[in-house]
Design a protein around this motif. Structure first.
Motif, PDB file in Angstrom:
ATOM      1  N   SER A 146       0.994  -1.229   0.169  1.00  0.00           N
ATOM      2  CA  SER A 146      -0.198   0.025  -0.109  1.00  0.00           C
ATOM      3  C   SER A 146       0.900   1.193  -0.168  1.00  0.00           C
ATOM      4  CB  SER A 146      -0.898   0.165   1.298  1.00  0.00           C
ATOM      5  OG  SER A 146      -0.371   0.285   2.500  1.00  0.00           O
ATOM      6  N   ALA A 187       0.419   3.616   1.859  1.00  0.00           N
ATOM      7  CA  ALA A 187       0.532   3.768   3.394  1.00  0.00           C
ATOM      8  C   ALA A 187       1.716   3.318   3.811  1.00  0.00           C
ATOM      9  CB  ALA A 187      -0.546   3.519   4.012  1.00  0.00           C
ATOM     10  N   GLU A 188       2.244   2.233   3.496  1.00  0.00           N
ATOM     11  CA  GLU A 188       3.354   1.121   3.761  1.00  0.00           C
ATOM     12  C   GLU A 188       4.607   1.954   3.222  1.00  0.00           C
ATOM     13  OE1 GLU A 188       5.347  -3.067   3.222  1.00  0.00           O
ATOM     14  OE2 GLU A 188       3.085  -3.004   2.890  1.00  0.00           O
ATOM     15  N   ARG A 202       5.442   5.057   5.386  1.00  0.00           N
ATOM     16  CA  ARG A 202       6.301   4.620   6.505  1.00  0.00           C
ATOM     17  C   ARG A 202       7.639   4.520   6.310  1.00  0.00           C
ATOM     18  NH1 ARG A 202       1.015   2.300   7.477  1.00  0.00           N
ATOM     19  NH2 ARG A 202       1.874   0.273   6.861  1.00  0.00           N
ATOM     20  N   GLU A 256      -4.083   4.052   2.338  1.00  0.00           N
ATOM     21  CA  GLU A 256      -4.352   2.682   2.799  1.00  0.00           C
ATOM     22  C   GLU A 256      -4.890   1.885   1.820  1.00  0.00           C
ATOM     23  OE1 GLU A 256      -6.029   5.094   4.467  1.00  0.00           O
ATOM     24  OE2 GLU A 256      -3.970   5.676   5.843  1.00  0.00           O
ATOM     25  N   ARG A 257      -5.784   2.491   0.831  1.00  0.00           N
ATOM     26  CA  ARG A 257      -6.460   1.633  -0.046  1.00  0.00           C
ATOM     27  C   ARG A 257      -6.000   1.949  -1.655  1.00  0.00           C
ATOM     28  NH1 ARG A 257     -12.599   3.031   1.499  1.00  0.00           N
ATOM     29  NH2 ARG A 257     -12.658   2.311   3.402  1.00  0.00           N
TER      30      ARG A 257
END
Length: 139
Positions: free
Chosen positions: A25, A27-28, A31, A72-73
């Motif tokens: 994702s 989001a990953e 990070r 996240e999607r």
């Protein structure tokens, strides 16, 4: 009088880039960007015959946040550029700058002997070229 040595792409390369799966994702990826301090990530090949992709913070900004999408999607493969432009570490920095500028790109993958050695951006190339020019013309 000898000619000054040319600045090469390998002089500006960021070695050991983080490599991420395209199915991860956004989001990953964010990070990892935050933890590493890098602004470029390489997307791994799916097979030996595949090509690497590239993902930057700018791509995420334009294609995720500017479009009000949830990180996240969204998968990395939806945002990345593939195939990524590969350049030789032996290429003169000034020619790499011209190539990236002509292609309207900010980053390229650096390859030597068919092996990925890192990434390089216009920022790193320009600073390396400027440092070389300054050392060629001391005050």
């Amino acid at each position: 009088m000898s000619q000054p040595e040319e600045t090469r792409v390998r002089d500006a390369v960021r070695e050991d880039p983080h490599i991420i799966n395209g199915l991860a994702s956004v989001a990953e990826a964010l990070r990892i960007f935050e933890a590493s301090g890098h602004d470029t990530m390489v997307i791994e090949k799916r097979s030996p015959d595949d090509e690497f992709g590239v993902l930057t913070i700018s791509m995420i900004a334009r294609q995720v946040f500017a479009r009000n999408r949830a990180p996240e999607r969204v998968s990395v493969y939806e945002v990345m550029e593939k195939p990524a432009v590969n350049i030789s570490g032996n290429m003169q920095a000034r020619y790499a700058i011209r190539l990236l500028t002509r292609l309207n790109l900010n980053v390229a993958l650096v390859v030597e002997d068919d092996e990925l050695i890192g990434t390089v951006g216009l920022r790193e190339l320009t600073l390396a070229e400027a440092a070389s020019a300054a050392s060629d013309h001391p005050d």
